[in-house]
Scaffold this active site. Structure first.
Site, PDB file in Angstrom:
ATOM      1  N   HIS A  56     -13.843  31.188   5.251  1.00 25.96           N
ATOM      2  CA  HIS A  56     -14.334  31.059   6.624  1.00 25.96           C
ATOM      3  C   HIS A  56     -15.585  31.919   6.790  1.00 25.96           C
ATOM      4  O   HIS A  56     -15.784  32.900   6.064  1.00 25.96           O
ATOM      5  CB  HIS A  56     -13.279  31.521   7.619  1.00 25.96           C
ATOM      6  N   GLU A  58     -16.336  34.125   8.969  1.00 18.63           N
ATOM      7  CA  GLU A  58     -16.049  35.541   9.235  1.00 18.63           C
ATOM      8  C   GLU A  58     -15.706  36.283   7.949  1.00 18.63           C
ATOM      9  O   GLU A  58     -16.167  37.415   7.728  1.00 18.63           O
ATOM     10  CB  GLU A  58     -14.867  35.687  10.208  1.00 18.63           C
ATOM     11  N   CYS A  86      -9.787  32.747  13.765  1.00 15.66           N
ATOM     12  CA  CYS A  86      -8.405  32.329  13.550  1.00 15.66           C
ATOM     13  C   CYS A  86      -7.550  33.571  13.253  1.00 15.66           C
ATOM     14  O   CYS A  86      -8.051  34.682  13.153  1.00 15.66           O
ATOM     15  CB  CYS A  86      -8.326  31.335  12.383  1.00 15.66           C
ATOM     16  N   CYS A  89      -8.664  35.412   9.980  1.00 12.97           N
ATOM     17  CA  CYS A  89      -9.889  36.189  10.143  1.00 12.97           C
ATOM     18  C   CYS A  89      -9.666  37.390  11.063  1.00 12.97           C
ATOM     19  O   CYS A  89     -10.201  38.472  10.818  1.00 12.97           O
ATOM     20  CB  CYS A  89     -11.005  35.301  10.669  1.00 12.97           C
TER      21      CYS A  89
END
Length: 147
Positions: A56, A58, A86, A89
């Protein structure tokens, strides 16, 4: 004198990363990490390219920022991300002890707020910065995929 380095200024940088993800066929989430008004990490989702569910935006930014700083803690840093982090993260952000998170659009289904995930107690959160632009990019991406 007008403040140049606003949340909107840095969110525009994150949106540029999200556009790059969009162009690559990745879910269009972009992120930048800033310290002292300097971008020290920038990234976008790479889950498809890397065939890695943890890639992801992040997570990529956390790793890049830690390398830049030479340590695992991101105190005094701000993450700008186009979509609410999410649960995964948010957990990584908790452990990084990041000082501030600024996100654009909410993720009502998979975001950390809906999942009840906690951030570090010292992490400040600002939501809704350029949320419409971030949400529009997501809608456009998924509309193209459904054609």
């Amino acid at each position: 004198m007008e403040q140049v380095f606003t949340d909107e200024y840095f969110m525009k940088k994150a949106l540029q990363e999200a556009e790059t993800a969009f162009e690559k066929g990745e879910i269009p989430v972009g992120a930048v990490i800033v310290v002292n008004n300097q971008v020290i990490a920038r990234s976008h989702n790479l889950t498809e390219m890397l065939n890695d569910v943890t890639a992801h935006a992040e997570m990529q930014s956390i790793t890049a920022a830690a390398h830049f700083l030479g340590g695992k803690y991101l105190k005094e840093c701000t993450l700008y991300v186009t979509l609410e982090p999410c649960q995964m993260c948010a957990g990584a952000l908790y452990w990084s002890q990041i000082s501030k998170i600024v996100f654009g659009a909410r993720d009502e289904q998979r975001g950390y707020l809906s999942m009840g995930t906690k951030l570090h107690p010292k992490t400040a959160v600002v939501s809704g910065v350029m949320a419409q632009e971030a949400a529009d990019l997501m809608v456009r991406f998924f509309a193209n995929r459904r054609k």
